[in-house]
Write a protein that holds these residues in place. Structure first.
Motif, mmCIF file in Angstrom:
data_model
loop_
_atom_site.group_PDB
_atom_site.id
_atom_site.type_symbol
_atom_site.label_atom_id
_atom_site.label_comp_id
_atom_site.label_asym_id
_atom_site.label_seq_id
_atom_site.Cartn_x
_atom_site.Cartn_y
_atom_site.Cartn_z
ATOM 1 N N VAL A 15 4.222 -6.487 -8.787
ATOM 2 C CA VAL A 15 5.050 -6.959 -8.356
ATOM 3 C C VAL A 15 6.983 -7.643 -9.419
ATOM 4 O O VAL A 15 7.871 -7.494 -9.084
ATOM 5 N N VAL A 16 6.372 -9.052 -9.630
ATOM 6 C CA VAL A 16 7.803 -9.577 -10.858
ATOM 7 C C VAL A 16 7.714 -8.497 -11.527
ATOM 8 O O VAL A 16 8.821 -8.331 -11.662
ATOM 9 N N ALA A 17 6.546 -7.631 -12.078
ATOM 10 C CA ALA A 17 7.588 -7.345 -13.576
ATOM 11 C C ALA A 17 8.285 -5.440 -13.024
ATOM 12 O O ALA A 17 9.488 -5.432 -13.603
ATOM 13 N N CYS A 18 7.865 -5.206 -11.198
ATOM 14 C CA CYS A 18 8.689 -4.758 -11.032
ATOM 15 C C CYS A 18 10.337 -4.782 -11.353
ATOM 16 O O CYS A 18 10.969 -4.598 -11.541
ATOM 17 N N PHE A 19 10.076 -5.797 -10.153
ATOM 18 C CA PHE A 19 11.598 -6.629 -10.561
ATOM 19 C C PHE A 19 12.183 -6.799 -11.565
ATOM 20 O O PHE A 19 13.296 -6.769 -11.468
ATOM 21 N N LEU A 20 11.178 -7.364 -13.313
ATOM 22 C CA LEU A 20 11.976 -8.234 -13.878
ATOM 23 C C LEU A 20 12.883 -6.549 -14.469
ATOM 24 O O LEU A 20 14.044 -6.413 -14.919
ATOM 25 N N VAL A 21 12.553 -5.092 -14.311
ATOM 26 C CA VAL A 21 12.259 -4.526 -14.524
ATOM 27 C C VAL A 21 14.511 -4.087 -14.066
ATOM 28 O O VAL A 21 15.252 -3.861 -14.934
ATOM 29 N N MET A 22 13.724 -4.437 -12.833
ATOM 30 C CA MET A 22 15.632 -4.071 -12.469
ATOM 31 C C MET A 22 16.055 -5.129 -12.722
ATOM 32 O O MET A 22 17.820 -5.219 -12.864
ATOM 33 N N LEU A 23 16.062 -6.408 -13.195
ATOM 34 C CA LEU A 23 16.992 -7.290 -13.071
ATOM 35 C C LEU A 23 17.431 -7.215 -14.809
ATOM 36 O O LEU A 23 18.267 -6.922 -15.047
ATOM 37 N N ILE A 301 2.546 -8.801 -1.220
ATOM 38 C CA ILE A 301 2.287 -8.390 -2.064
ATOM 39 C C ILE A 301 0.686 -7.279 -2.697
ATOM 40 O O ILE A 301 1.726 -6.110 -3.637
ATOM 41 N N THR A 302 0.319 -7.158 -2.290
ATOM 42 C CA THR A 302 -0.890 -5.943 -2.500
ATOM 43 C C THR A 302 0.081 -5.052 -1.976
ATOM 44 O O THR A 302 -0.183 -4.104 -2.743
ATOM 45 N N GLU A 303 0.673 -4.574 -0.600
ATOM 46 C CA GLU A 303 1.090 -3.391 -0.351
ATOM 47 C C GLU A 303 2.272 -3.049 -1.724
ATOM 48 O O GLU A 303 2.730 -1.333 -2.229
ATOM 49 N N VAL A 304 3.564 -3.775 -1.882
ATOM 50 C CA VAL A 304 4.319 -3.854 -3.274
ATOM 51 C C VAL A 304 4.050 -3.062 -4.337
ATOM 52 O O VAL A 304 4.256 -2.590 -4.740
ATOM 53 N N SER A 305 2.602 -4.217 -5.152
ATOM 54 C CA SER A 305 2.080 -3.362 -5.928
ATOM 55 C C SER A 305 1.485 -2.116 -5.602
ATOM 56 O O SER A 305 1.830 -1.353 -6.342
ATOM 57 N N LYS A 306 1.530 -1.383 -4.355
ATOM 58 C CA LYS A 306 0.951 -0.009 -4.563
ATOM 59 C C LYS A 306 2.208 0.578 -4.280
ATOM 60 O O LYS A 306 2.264 1.980 -5.242
ATOM 61 N N SER A 308 4.688 -0.106 -6.371
ATOM 62 C CA SER A 308 5.661 -0.470 -7.230
ATOM 63 C C SER A 308 5.823 0.965 -8.688
ATOM 64 O O SER A 308 6.954 1.258 -9.026
ATOM 65 N N PHE A 309 5.292 2.183 -8.663
ATOM 66 C CA PHE A 309 5.532 2.805 -9.136
ATOM 67 C C PHE A 309 6.667 4.039 -8.580
ATOM 68 O O PHE A 309 7.657 4.487 -9.388
ATOM 69 N N GLY A 310 6.776 4.195 -7.095
ATOM 70 C CA GLY A 310 7.408 4.656 -6.652
ATOM 71 C C GLY A 310 9.247 3.673 -7.108
ATOM 72 O O GLY A 310 9.338 5.072 -7.324
ATOM 73 N N MET A 311 8.918 2.952 -7.006
ATOM 74 C CA MET A 311 9.839 2.105 -6.995
ATOM 75 C C MET A 311 10.311 2.134 -8.636
ATOM 76 O O MET A 311 11.898 2.426 -8.711
ATOM 77 N N TYR A 312 9.543 2.258 -9.232
ATOM 78 C CA TYR A 312 9.971 2.361 -11.073
ATOM 79 C C TYR A 312 11.419 3.629 -10.914
ATOM 80 O O TYR A 312 11.810 3.495 -11.596
ATOM 81 N N LEU A 313 9.976 4.572 -10.575
ATOM 82 C CA LEU A 313 11.160 5.317 -10.511
ATOM 83 C C LEU A 313 12.089 6.121 -10.340
ATOM 84 O O LEU A 313 13.162 5.986 -10.932
ATOM 85 N N MET A 314 12.184 4.973 -9.366
ATOM 86 C CA MET A 314 14.031 5.410 -7.893
ATOM 87 C C MET A 314 15.259 4.872 -7.996
ATOM 88 O O MET A 314 15.668 5.547 -8.004
ATOM 89 N N VAL A 354 11.919 -0.881 -2.220
ATOM 90 C CA VAL A 354 9.739 -0.960 -1.145
ATOM 91 C C VAL A 354 10.665 -0.198 0.431
ATOM 92 O O VAL A 354 9.386 0.774 0.024
ATOM 93 N N VAL A 355 11.672 -0.179 1.211
ATOM 94 C CA VAL A 355 11.583 0.608 2.160
ATOM 95 C C VAL A 355 11.512 1.892 2.220
ATOM 96 O O VAL A 355 10.887 2.644 2.324
ATOM 97 N N THR A 356 12.337 2.145 1.033
ATOM 98 C CA THR A 356 12.292 4.439 0.891
ATOM 99 C C THR A 356 10.434 4.828 0.392
ATOM 100 O O THR A 356 10.314 5.375 1.044
ATOM 101 N N THR A 357 9.690 3.921 -0.664
ATOM 102 C CA THR A 357 9.122 4.010 -0.965
ATOM 103 C C THR A 357 8.275 4.287 0.028
ATOM 104 O O THR A 357 7.132 4.724 0.185
ATOM 105 N N LYS A 358 8.190 2.828 0.939
ATOM 106 C CA LYS A 358 6.981 3.331 1.652
ATOM 107 C C LYS A 358 7.177 4.356 2.766
ATOM 108 O O LYS A 358 6.226 4.733 3.131
#
Length: 371
Positions: A15-23, A301-306, A308-314, A354-358
């Motif tokens: 979760v943190v690393a995914c946010f840092l990529v966006m940062l 945290i668990t849900e966002v972690s699951k 995270s790959f799609g979040m990174y891609l989009m 998060v919303v879109t990937t979910k």
């Protein structure tokens, strides 16, 4: 991985690393020398505020994002489980990452046409080049190629890691640490380093002990051999993180002069992910995450972690449209102060992802789109 098998601190890292990529990508809007929003070959800082806050967010905080993902992947996958063949390992890993990767490569090739971010000629060129590299509007997908490389080598190095002693792994990690000096030596001493020359441009002396393979071995060493107490991990983790992050941020700050164009590689001279400072900060951050004592992470945290790959891609689809609102056509005077603009861009992008990937994950066959 079922919820019963999940490792809580790994979910936090994702979760943190995914946010840092966006940062990181939010920060690029404040030193890019053109209107693209992402740093190209040439950069320019508008003022001292941008100089400091980009150095802080993109350098000191954001540089550990990619290595953390690499360490997490290795931490979970190395060594390959007994009885799993190389072919079976490849099939499982690549069926998980390649279909979503290809899906988003196509989306980044054509979807920006709808809102005028690229021309048809550029889209067609990107499409023709897809077998060879990522699309021009999806620079963040460079990460997928080293990740694929890491997956390719895991079954090869797993037998050695199963037999290697802690001393053996420390010796390899020492060589890896030495190899992280190569980007600096090439830049400031000589491009022809330790056997590199025009007829051997890539495979110098430390080539086979360098790169993300070092993070793979580091992950295994921490998991199997590092028996430090929680207090020691906490202490050394903070020291390594602060020292590495401080140097990374300072290196950008001292290289950038507001109002003067500079080649981006010279501005980001210590920002490569396999440099001593980033290795130090990543090691420290990972140690700190291992100090989390919860056996199960909070549900969100668990849900966002699951996801995270799609979040990174989009995420660049959202970020590239959110950032211009805050930049407002003027890097020197954004809609809100740059100290707030960068994290706000990242946070809004994160929430949209998060919303879109979910929502996509609720569709049948969603694993082929978002993993």
């Amino acid at each position: 991985m079922s919820n019963q098998q999940r490792i809580a601190f790994v979910d936090y890292i994702r979760v943190v690393a995914c946010f840092l990529v966006m940062l990181v990508h939010a920060s690029e809007n404040f030193y890019a020398a053109d209107a693209s929003g992402l740093a190209g070959n040439v950069s320019m800082l508008a003022n001292e505020a941008n100089r400091f806050w980009v150095a802080f967010y993109d350098g000191a905080l954001g540089r550990i994002s990619v290595p953390l993902f690499m360490v997490v992947s290795a931490f979970l996958l190395v060594p390959v489980k007994q009885g799993v063949t190389m072919a079976a390992f490849y099939k499982r890993r690549f069926l998980r990452i390649l279909p979503p990767m290809i899906c988003f490569m196509l989306l980044y090739t054509f979807l920006p046409l709808l809102w005028g971010q690229m021309t048809w000629e550029q889209s067609w060129h990107d499409f023709v080049m897809l077998p060879f590299n990522f699309p021009s509007m999806a620079g963040h997908l460079w990460f997928m190629y080293p990740l694929i490389s890491l997956y390719l080598i895991i079954p090869v190095v797993s037998p050695w890691l199963e037999r290697a002693s802690a001393k053996d792994e420390r010796l390899f990690l020492s060589i890896f640490a030495l190899s992280t000096l190569v980007p600096w030596l090439v830049r400031f001493v000589s491009a022809d380093l330790w056997g590199n020359c025009f007829w051997n441009p890539y495979f110098g002396m430390l080539y086979y002990c360098s790169g993300y393979l070092g993070y793979l071995v580091l992950a295994h060493y921490i998991r199997v051999h590092l028996d430090w107490s929680r207090a020691k991990r906490m202490r050394i983790g903070w020291i390594c993180l602060v020292i590495g992050a401080a140097f990374t941020g300072w290196s950008f700050w001292q290289a950038g002069v507001p109002g003067h164009p500079i080649e981006t590689p010279m501005l980001e001279w210590s920002w490569e992910f396999c440099t001593p400072n980033v290795l130090c900060a990543t090691f420290g951050a990972f140690l700190l995450f291992t100090c989390i004592q919860r056996s199960v992470a909070p549900r969100w945290i668990t849900e966002v972690s699951k996801l995270s790959f799609g979040m990174y891609l989009m995420h660049l689809f959202f970020l590239s449209n959110i950032a211009p609102i805050f930049v407002s056509g003027n890097q020197a005077e954004p809609l809100i102060p740059v100290a707030l603009a960068i994290p706000c861009i990242a946070l809004l992008t994160f929430v949209c992802c998060v919303v879109t990937t979910k929502l996509i994950s609720l569709l049948p066959g969603s694993k082929w789109i978002v993993g």
